[in-house]
Scaffold this motif. Structure first.
Motif, PDB file in Angstrom:
ATOM      1  N   GLU A 103       0.877  -1.173   0.000  1.00 40.19           N
ATOM      2  CA  GLU A 103       0.000   0.000   0.000  1.00 40.19           C
ATOM      3  C   GLU A 103       0.918   1.228   0.000  1.00 40.19           C
ATOM      4  O   GLU A 103       2.070   1.146   0.439  1.00 40.19           O
ATOM      5  CB  GLU A 103      -0.898   0.007   1.243  1.00 40.19           C
ATOM      6  CG  GLU A 103      -2.066  -0.972   1.193  1.00 40.19           C
ATOM      7  CD  GLU A 103      -3.107  -0.654   0.106  1.00 40.19           C
ATOM      8  OE1 GLU A 103      -3.318   0.529  -0.209  1.00 40.19           O
ATOM      9  OE2 GLU A 103      -3.698  -1.617  -0.420  1.00 40.19           O
ATOM     10  N   ARG A 104       0.396   2.376  -0.438  1.00 42.33           N
ATOM     11  CA  ARG A 104       1.260   3.564  -0.502  1.00 42.33           C
ATOM     12  C   ARG A 104       1.742   3.980   0.880  1.00 42.33           C
ATOM     13  O   ARG A 104       2.848   4.484   1.052  1.00 42.33           O
ATOM     14  CB  ARG A 104       0.535   4.714  -1.197  1.00 42.33           C
ATOM     15  CG  ARG A 104       0.230   4.401  -2.660  1.00 42.33           C
ATOM     16  CD  ARG A 104      -0.456   5.565  -3.329  1.00 42.33           C
ATOM     17  NE  ARG A 104      -0.914   5.232  -4.676  1.00 42.33           N
ATOM     18  CZ  ARG A 104      -2.167   4.879  -4.975  1.00 42.33           C
ATOM     19  NH1 ARG A 104      -3.083   4.809  -4.035  1.00 42.33           N
ATOM     20  NH2 ARG A 104      -2.508   4.601  -6.222  1.00 42.33           N
ATOM     21  N   LYS A 105       0.896   3.722   1.918  1.00 43.68           N
ATOM     22  CA  LYS A 105       1.317   4.159   3.254  1.00 43.68           C
ATOM     23  C   LYS A 105       2.484   3.322   3.794  1.00 43.68           C
ATOM     24  O   LYS A 105       3.146   3.734   4.739  1.00 43.68           O
ATOM     25  CB  LYS A 105       0.134   4.169   4.224  1.00 43.68           C
ATOM     26  CG  LYS A 105      -0.481   2.836   4.514  1.00 43.68           C
ATOM     27  CD  LYS A 105      -1.699   3.026   5.403  1.00 43.68           C
ATOM     28  CE  LYS A 105      -2.525   1.753   5.415  1.00 43.68           C
ATOM     29  NZ  LYS A 105      -3.879   1.947   5.870  1.00 43.68           N
ATOM     30  N   ASP A 106       2.737   2.146   3.166  1.00 46.37           N
ATOM     31  CA  ASP A 106       3.917   1.350   3.560  1.00 46.37           C
ATOM     32  C   ASP A 106       5.216   2.113   3.269  1.00 46.37           C
ATOM     33  O   ASP A 106       6.286   1.717   3.723  1.00 46.37           O
ATOM     34  CB  ASP A 106       3.949   0.002   2.817  1.00 46.37           C
ATOM     35  CG  ASP A 106       2.737  -0.860   3.141  1.00 46.37           C
ATOM     36  OD1 ASP A 106       2.143  -0.653   4.218  1.00 46.37           O
ATOM     37  OD2 ASP A 106       2.386  -1.732   2.326  1.00 46.37           O
ATOM     38  N   LEU A 107       5.112   3.182   2.487  1.00 43.98           N
ATOM     39  CA  LEU A 107       6.305   3.972   2.130  1.00 43.98           C
ATOM     40  C   LEU A 107       6.609   5.063   3.151  1.00 43.98           C
ATOM     41  O   LEU A 107       7.637   5.727   3.057  1.00 43.98           O
ATOM     42  CB  LEU A 107       6.102   4.648   0.765  1.00 43.98           C
ATOM     43  CG  LEU A 107       5.923   3.716  -0.432  1.00 43.98           C
ATOM     44  CD1 LEU A 107       5.451   4.503  -1.651  1.00 43.98           C
ATOM     45  CD2 LEU A 107       7.232   2.998  -0.751  1.00 43.98           C
ATOM     46  N   LEU A 108       5.683   5.223   4.134  1.00 41.48           N
ATOM     47  CA  LEU A 108       5.862   6.351   5.073  1.00 41.48           C
ATOM     48  C   LEU A 108       7.241   6.385   5.705  1.00 41.48           C
ATOM     49  O   LEU A 108       7.907   7.424   5.702  1.00 41.48           O
ATOM     50  CB  LEU A 108       4.827   6.237   6.198  1.00 41.48           C
ATOM     51  CG  LEU A 108       3.644   7.185   6.173  1.00 41.48           C
ATOM     52  CD1 LEU A 108       2.755   6.990   7.376  1.00 41.48           C
ATOM     53  CD2 LEU A 108       4.114   8.633   6.089  1.00 41.48           C
ATOM     54  N   SER A 109       7.663   5.227   6.262  1.00 37.24           N
ATOM     55  CA  SER A 109       8.918   5.262   7.012  1.00 37.24           C
ATOM     56  C   SER A 109      10.092   5.604   6.090  1.00 37.24           C
ATOM     57  O   SER A 109      11.027   6.290   6.490  1.00 37.24           O
ATOM     58  CB  SER A 109       9.152   3.941   7.747  1.00 37.24           C
ATOM     59  OG  SER A 109       9.101   2.911   6.818  1.00 37.24           O
ATOM     60  N   GLU A 331       1.429   8.469  12.547  1.00 37.74           N
ATOM     61  CA  GLU A 331       2.634   7.672  12.266  1.00 37.74           C
ATOM     62  C   GLU A 331       3.772   8.577  11.751  1.00 37.74           C
ATOM     63  O   GLU A 331       4.926   8.449  12.180  1.00 37.74           O
ATOM     64  CB  GLU A 331       2.294   6.624  11.198  1.00 37.74           C
ATOM     65  CG  GLU A 331       3.222   5.432  11.227  1.00 37.74           C
ATOM     66  CD  GLU A 331       2.890   4.432  10.115  1.00 37.74           C
ATOM     67  OE1 GLU A 331       3.827   3.990   9.443  1.00 37.74           O
ATOM     68  OE2 GLU A 331       1.701   4.121   9.910  1.00 37.74           O
ATOM     69  N   ALA A 332       3.436   9.494  10.876  1.00 33.48           N
ATOM     70  CA  ALA A 332       4.456  10.370  10.282  1.00 33.48           C
ATOM     71  C   ALA A 332       5.075  11.274  11.341  1.00 33.48           C
ATOM     72  O   ALA A 332       6.294  11.478  11.357  1.00 33.48           O
ATOM     73  CB  ALA A 332       3.829  11.217   9.175  1.00 33.48           C
TER      74      ALA A 332
END
Ligand code: NAD
Ligand code: LMR
Length: 338
Positions: A103-109, A331-332
């Motif tokens: 998912e795109r949010k898996d890229l947050l870190s 999370e961010a």
């Protein structure tokens, strides 16, 4: 007298991730006038990371070889101080793309720290009225973080790209109705550029035989509009990745030019476009997240379209995508403060 003597002074425009896939299409579109118009010369600032400098040199060579009259200078660099110096527009593309199954949010870190650093650099070096478009994923939350680290620039100047979703939605409707895509307008993308986004055709219009018709009346299939249509648009990015083994690039670059062109030039009377912008809580969206709303644009300023009727189905969808944005924000913030 040569016509070039009559043109205004060049403006400086930064594209980050300049050695990457999206930039490869985007740079050409910006250089030849698709965004700032046929009379506005540009100086392109190209930012990438140090290992990509040899590749970037190749891109610089190709830009020169395009012989584009509006392109008055190219500044390739790995230094944010150089990249963001005096820029009037910033396309923040540079970030890791997702792979199949993510998912795109898996890229947050991986990506959010880039936008923290670049927010600070914009704050220090860019023009105070710089218009910032975040393309790198997760785009909405990256835009929010970027703005938080650039306190001297108005938060209205930080936007996230959902124009690709809007273009995808318009293309689906055009294909379903068998009309040219230019005849379809005012499809709205609500919320996050993610699989919780809500593509909403209930206020969209289509021109058929010279008459403007509401899209739901033309399609005559509310079930399709609420199920298949929504799902196709929500998952289109993943479908492209599954086919190409790389994420969308040409269509992303085109959408980025549409977004920035409308922001600078304004929207036509009656036209509505979607942009991820800082939320004021309109339509029950959470405040202080970057949420995609329908907007109109005049004199370089966007305004959320007010007074649209939102039914219970839409309310549920807006709540879902808003909750995801709040979770991403938590999370961010944790990542940037660690
Ligand atoms: N919002 C949207 O609709 C949308 C659409 C398509 C792609 N995207 C996203 O755009 C991003 C870029 O996609 P791409 O296909 O061009 O990827 P890519 O991997 O081809 O290119 C990314 C480039 O960014 C560079 N980069 C990495 N860290 C950087 C930094 N700190 N500063 C400057 N440059 C940096 C990389 O070196 C690379 O050259 C991805 O996050 C992708 O998911 C968003
Ligand atoms: O889906 C992706 O990860 C890339 C991009 O955000 C897209 O919508 O195509």
């Amino acid at each position: 007298m040569k016509s070039s003597h009559l043109k205004p002074e060049p403006i400086r425009v930064v594209v980050t991730g300049a050695a990457g896939q999206i930039a490869y299409s985007l740079l050409y579109m910006v250089a030849k006038g698709d965004v700032f118009g046929p009379n506005q010369p540009v100086i392109l600032h190209l930012l990438d990371i140090p290992p990509m400098m040899p590749v970037l040199e190749g891109v610089v060579m190709e830009l020169a070889d395009c012989a584009i009259p509006l392109l008055r200078g190219v500044v390739p660099t790995a230094d944010v101080a150089v990249a963001f110096k005096d820029v009037s527009a910033a396309f923040l593309v540079g970030a890791m793309p997702r792979k199949e199954g993510m998912e795109r949010k898996d890229l947050l870190s991986a990506n959010v720290k880039i936008f923290k650093e670049q927010g600070s650099a914009l704050d220090r070096y860019a023009k105070k009225d710089v218009k910032v478009l975040v393309v790198g994923n997760p785009a909405n939350t990256n835009a929010l973080i970027c703005s938080k680290y650039a306190p001297s620039i108005p938060k209205e100047n930080f936007t996230a790209m959902t124009r690709l979703d809007q273009n995808r939605a318009q293309a689906q409707i055009s294909s379903r109705l068998g009309v040219p895509v230019g005849e379809v307008s005012n499809v709205i993308i609500w919320g996050n550029h993610s699989s919780t986004q809500f593509p909403d055709a209930s206020h969209a219009l289509v021109n058929i035989n010279g008459k403007q018709i509401a899209v739901p009346d033309a399609i005559k299939d509310d079930n399709w509009l609420r199920s298949m249509f929504v799902e196709i648009v929500q998952k289109r990015g993943a479908t492209v990745i599954a086919a190409r083994k790389m994420s969308s690039a040409l269509s992303a670059a085109k959408a980025a030019t549409d977004h920035m062109r409308d922001w600078f030039a304004g929207t036509a009377p009656g036209a509505v476009v979607s942009m991820g912008v800082i939320s004021d809580g309109s339509y029950g969206a959470p405040k202080d997240v970057v949420f995609s709303f329908p907007v109109t644009i005049k004199d370089g300023k966007w305004r959320i379209v007010e007074g649209l009727v939102i039914d219970d189905f839409a309310k549920e969808k807006l709540a879902l995508t808003g909750a995801e944005l709040e979770e991403e924000k938590r999370e961010a913030v944790a990542i940037t403060q660690a």
